[in-house]
Design an enzyme around this catalytic site. Structure first.
Site, PDB file in Angstrom:
ATOM      1  CD1 TRP A 109      65.293  82.955  38.420  1.00 43.51           C
ATOM      2  CD2 TRP A 109      65.650  85.215  38.690  1.00 43.51           C
ATOM      3  NE1 TRP A 109      64.900  83.263  39.772  1.00 43.51           N
ATOM      4  CE2 TRP A 109      64.932  84.550  39.860  1.00 43.51           C
ATOM      5  CE3 TRP A 109      65.860  86.531  38.573  1.00 43.51           C
ATOM      6  CZ2 TRP A 109      64.498  85.641  40.921  1.00 43.51           C
ATOM      7  CZ3 TRP A 109      65.249  87.457  39.617  1.00 43.51           C
ATOM      8  CH2 TRP A 109      64.836  86.885  40.732  1.00 43.51           C
ATOM      9  CG  ASP A 212      84.300  90.398  46.217  1.00 43.20           C
ATOM     10  OD1 ASP A 212      84.558  90.064  47.500  1.00 43.20           O
ATOM     11  OD2 ASP A 212      83.666  91.314  45.895  1.00 43.20           O
TER      12      ASP A 212
END
Length: 308
Positions: A109, A212
């Site tokens: 996270w 990307d």
């Protein structure tokens, strides 16, 4: 941009796949080897689900998973391998996978914070170091994906050929087949494809690139940043910087200046930004339709400007 799915065909036609059994918490517990006390689906992104989970000790996790009825796919495995490969070169902090299989990818996270100028400078230096670590060839030794679309990672020694045949042409054809580009549009982009070798500048060795790197795939944590959702492969280092420019990034000039201190960009790099942006823009036409048509044509014409 992210993910992919596989449809049943041939002898499997008309046959439904059995759904994956167990709750997400149970599936994560089995994958991680320790109890996940809570997991909640948050949203759908492309062809996968996004969930948030918490381990018994309070550790929080970010989870991407294929829908229960979808066939297993290489997309999450490809992302995991790419993150691991980039992480070895990016240095601390690097967002490396916690665990994965062909249906689930578990990541740490990230508690996001406002970006700072000093964090941008660190990002520039670490990005340069990652690129300089290099790759064995253009491409990668795993199946590639850019978003949910397959991406040809077959190894190549020459970047102009690799870029034209494995990055531009497949998505140009797909965009045309889907109606996102007209035949006239295609001819304009084909002029770039035909002249990549002339437009590419001096040869550079394969760089270890994210592939990307738009601003949404940079997560800021106050004094540093981590990179997510890669289409990692050996490519041209200018591609990552061109992608950051395409949709904007906080403190971009600081990132670029710090990058140049470690790995100065080659002469004429500004004139090649549009060339490197053409691939992600074609991908966007494939994913989102003709809304990106004008931008593709602008990039193609800018890439050709000054060529003789």
């Amino acid at each position: 941009m992210e993910g992919g799915s596989v449809c049943a065909a041939g002898g499997d036609e008309g046959r439904r796949r059995d759904p994956v059994k167990g709750t997400m918490a149970e599936r994560l517990t089995a994958l991680l080897g320790h109890r996940v006390r809570r997991a909640a689906r948050a949203e759908r992104s492309h062809d996968w689900d996004i969930s948030y989970a918490e381990v018994e000790d309070g550790t929080r996790l970010f989870v991407k998973s294929l829908p229960r009825t979808a066939a297993p796919s290489a997309v999450l495995t490809s992302e995991a391998r790419g993150l691991t490969w980039l992480g070895r070169a990016f240095g601390s902090p690097a967002l490396e996978p916690v665990a994965w299989d062909d249906r689930i990818l578990v990541l740490p996270w990230v508690e996001e914070r406002e970006p700072s100028p000093s964090a941008a400078e660190r990002l520039g230096r670490r990005l340069a170091g990652m690129h300089l670590t290099g790759a064995d060839h253009f491409g990668a030794p795993w199946p590639g994906y850019v978003g949910p679309l397959p991406m040809d990672n077959t190894p190549s020694r020459k970047w102009p050929t690799f870029y034209a045949e494995q990055r531009l042409l497949p998505y140009l054809r797909r965009a045309a087949d889907q109606g996102g580009l007209t035949p006239s549009d295609v001819r304009i982009v084909e002029k770039v494809v035909d002249r990549v070798a002339d437009l590419a500048g001096d040869p550079e060795p394969p760089a270890r690139i994210h592939g990307d790197l738009w601003s949404g795939n940079v997560l800021w944590r106050g004094q540093d940043a981590v990179l997510v959702d890669p289409a990692a492969h050996g490519g041209h280092r200018e591609a990552d910087l061109a992608m950051l420019t395409l949709f904007g990034l906080p403190h971009l000039e600081r990132v670029r200046d710090a990058y140049n201190e470690v790995a100065p960009l080659a002469t004429g790099w500004r004139s090649r930004v549009a060339l490197h942006q053409l691939h992600p823009l074609l991908v966007h036409v494939c994913l989102f339709g003709a809304a990106y048509r004008t931008t593709v044509l602008e990039a193609a014409r800018a890439a050709l400007k000054g060529w003789s």
